[in-house]
Scaffold this active site. Structure first.
Site, PDB file in Angstrom:
ATOM      1  N   SER A  37       1.459   8.422   4.926  1.00 22.46           N
ATOM      2  CA  SER A  37       0.670   8.401   3.874  1.00 22.46           C
ATOM      3  C   SER A  37       1.777   8.872   2.814  1.00 22.46           C
ATOM      4  O   SER A  37       2.221   9.980   2.960  1.00 22.46           O
ATOM      5  CB  SER A  37      -0.451   9.482   4.107  1.00 22.46           C
ATOM      6  N   ARG A  38       2.179   7.948   1.951  1.00 27.84           N
ATOM      7  CA  ARG A  38       3.122   8.379   1.363  1.00 27.84           C
ATOM      8  C   ARG A  38       2.887   9.133   0.081  1.00 27.84           C
ATOM      9  O   ARG A  38       3.699   9.888  -0.628  1.00 27.84           O
ATOM     10  CB  ARG A  38       3.786   6.953   0.565  1.00 27.84           C
ATOM     11  N   VAL A  39       1.671   9.166  -0.522  1.00 25.74           N
ATOM     12  CA  VAL A  39       1.389  10.069  -1.602  1.00 25.74           C
ATOM     13  C   VAL A  39       0.280  11.162  -1.443  1.00 25.74           C
ATOM     14  O   VAL A  39       0.149  12.170  -2.217  1.00 25.74           O
ATOM     15  CB  VAL A  39       0.837   9.220  -2.703  1.00 25.74           C
ATOM     16  N   SER A  74       0.818  -1.324  -0.010  1.00 26.93           N
ATOM     17  CA  SER A  74       0.033   0.087  -0.015  1.00 26.93           C
ATOM     18  C   SER A  74       1.043   1.252   0.167  1.00 26.93           C
ATOM     19  O   SER A  74       2.057   1.273   0.187  1.00 26.93           O
ATOM     20  CB  SER A  74      -0.966   0.066   1.263  1.00 26.93           C
ATOM     21  N   ASP A  75      -0.024   2.591  -0.096  1.00 29.75           N
ATOM     22  CA  ASP A  75       0.777   3.556   0.109  1.00 29.75           C
ATOM     23  C   ASP A  75       0.807   4.392   1.250  1.00 29.75           C
ATOM     24  O   ASP A  75       1.019   5.858   1.053  1.00 29.75           O
ATOM     25  CB  ASP A  75       0.156   4.474  -1.285  1.00 29.75           C
TER      26      ASP A  75
END
Ligand SMILES: Nc1ncnc2c1ncn2[C@@H]1O[C@H](COP(=O)(O)OP(=O)(O)OP(=O)(O)O)[C@@H](O)[C@H]1O
Ligand SMILES: [Mg+2]
Length: 510
Positions: free
Chosen positions: A370-372, A344-345
């Site tokens: 939360s990467r994006v 997941s991101d």
């Protein structure tokens, strides 16, 4: 076959109908492979004699029960039952249905509760499907994707401010039993009531009572018209539980592929992994780590890759996924959690201790990421949320030391008081979403020190009073409807609204 005088007027209409029917009868020979069940146990049947069957194809047993092909071996296939195993015995005949397991899709499903094959589980009529689509579909190609750039608003301050989720993102919600995982997902769905996002809630292996609670909450809050429920509870056949997340994805993709926006909640993938393990062990697949079969990573990767933001050429639709995972004893490094984290991101980690200490939603700010989503976050929100995470993390550390006492230092005291206010702001009751403008105002006020003298117990009252005050400020109307750039005047006006809310909460200290 030719029939005489069939067009003559005066012929018997009943006879005409008969001739008509006969005309459509295909004559000739037809060959059909008939397989035999050699073994059946716990929802899995071994079938021989159907060598040409394909993976994922549906089979029908002689009693009408259906199954889908899970594994192909040299001299037999393994099929997972989608109906009760009763009446399916060794020796029973099986035939191919020449179709893949599929679900109905379309707008007609909105508000409905179905099982992973599209069979109705609510009291309504059969669903009106625009089409039937296979549950396994390929993920969009890289070239057809776009960057995540628009936010999904959850209405939950700690998520929107610190771990913003973008449309097309896959954000894992992970935590121990009963730490509020489902609550976050359900509140997010409810918050889409007035947005253009369609939601699909997939329950996999959940207790029926838990499913009921989630569905009832969404219905009661008036968000069910924009939501589709795909349910395979703990009591459903293992095959249905296995199919459920794939079926949900296909249903959500219908909207994504038409340039619309969809959000899917998979509650939860730990139970899906357990189902996959159960079936694989029955099928005598070699067990790997924690007895999961080797393909478990591929299984969930191909599932979650279907969530995407599509490029403008492909309509610009999006499918956001919120998979849920349960962990045991806080162990994030178990096999399935690490797999899902890497697919997941980002992840929202829920903590047992915080939940027990009444910090709810019990989001562990240090472990979550939360990467994006940051790229999708509103600029105004980003500008006021920037320092919150660091300040809060420092406070949590300070708090541990301050337990030993002896901290007379004024700056430290102020920092602790500030941190306590952050904690109180990030705590949020269920079903009380905050709009982006409310969130921005609260964090701007926090930054300006306007909350420093508000007693902690009054913070909830401030949140409750705030929306009405912002709504009645005419110069904030434009910003409220479309929070774009925030100039100093707007910022000051927002802080002033929070001061008023604090005053009307009537409990400002000193
Ligand atoms: N923000 C909140 N404020 C107050 N109560 C909450 C909040 N979030 C969750 N709860 C309560 O905590 C309980 C557990 O929540 P929930 O069922 O969502 O947890 P879960 O992690 O999904 O549990 P399970 O492991 O059983 O699936 C519920 O009674 C819920 O109402
Ligand atoms: Mg739950």
């Amino acid at each position: 076959m030719k029939r005489a005088d069939s067009n003559n007027s005066g012929s018997d209409p009943a006879l005409d109908g008969l001739f008509e029917a006969i005309d459509h009868v295909e004559l000739g020979t037809r060959s059909e492979a008939i397989g035999r069940v050699t073994q059946v146990a716990d929802g899995l049947a071994h079938v021989s004699g159907l060598g040409s069957a394909r993976l994922g194809e549906l089979l029908a047993f002689e009693n009408g029960a259906r199954a889908f092909v899970l594994n192909l071996e040299v001299d037999s296939i393994q099929a997972v039952l989608l109906d009760s195993v009763e009446g399916v015995e060794a020796g029973a005949s099986v035939r191919r249905l020449h179709e893949l397991a599929s679900v109905p899709v379309g707008e007609g499903l909105l508000g409905r509760m179905i099982d992973p094959l599209g069979r109705v589980l609510d009291e309504g009529d059969p669903v009106e499907a625009a089409a039937h689509e296979p549950v396994e579909r390929p993920a969009p190609a890289i070239i057809d994707r776009d960057f995540v750039s628009e936010p999904v608003e959850t209405g939950i301050l700690v998520i929107d401010a610190l771990f913003a989720i973008g449309r097309g993102q896959r954000e894992l919600i992970i935590g121990e039993r009963a730490t509020g995982k489902t609550a976050i997902a359900v509140d997010t769905i409810i918050n889409q009531k007035d947005t253009d996002i369609v939601c699909v809630y997939v329950a996999i292996g959940q207790r029926a009572s838990a499913v009921r609670r989630a569905v009832d909450a969404i219905r009661e809050k008036g968000a069910a018209d924009r939501c589709i429920f795909v349910v395979a509870p703990a009591t459903a056949e293992p095959g249905l539980r296995w199919l459920a997340p794939f079926a949900g994805m296909t249903i959500a993709e219908y909207f994504r592929d038409r340039g619309q926006h969809a959000l899917i909640v998979l509650d939860d993938l730990t139970k899906h992994a357990t189902t996959h393990r159960e079936l694989s062990l029955l099928a005598r697949q070699p067990p790997g780590r924690e007895a999961y079969p080797g393909d478990i990573f591929y299984l969930h990767a191909r599932l979650l890759e279907r969530a995407a933001k599509l490029s403008p050429e492909k309509g610009g639709g999006s499918l956001t996924a919120l998979p849920i995972a349960e962990i045991e004893a806080g162990n994030l490094s178990a096999y399935i959690p690490t797999n899902l984290i890497s697919i997941s991101d980002g992840q929202i980690v829920l903590s047992n201790q915080l939940f027990a200490a009444n910090q709810r939603p019990a989001v562990d700010v240090g472990m979550s990421v939360s990467r994006v989503g940051g790229k999708a976050q509103l600029d105004a929100l980003k500008s006021v949320a920037g320092r919150v995470r660091l300040d809060y993390a420092q406070y949590l550390e300070l708090r541990v030391f301050s337990r030993f006492g002896g901290f007379g230092d004024e700056t430290l005291k102020r920092r602790i008081a500030h941190g306590e206010r952050i904690g109180a702001l990030l705590a949020q009751r269920r079903f009380s979403p905050l709009r982006p403008v409310d969130q921005i105002a609260l964090l701007a006020a926090l930054d300006a020190g306007a909350l420093d003298h508000v007693p902690l117990e009054a913070i909830d009252a401030v949140k409750d009073a705030l929306p009405a005050i912002i709504d009645s400020a005419p110069d904030l109307a434009a910003f409220r409807d479309k929070p774009g750039d925030m100039d100093d005047a707007t910022r000051a006006a927002l802080v002033e609204c929070v001061r008023q809310a604090a005053a009307s909460a009537g409990r400002v200290a000193n």
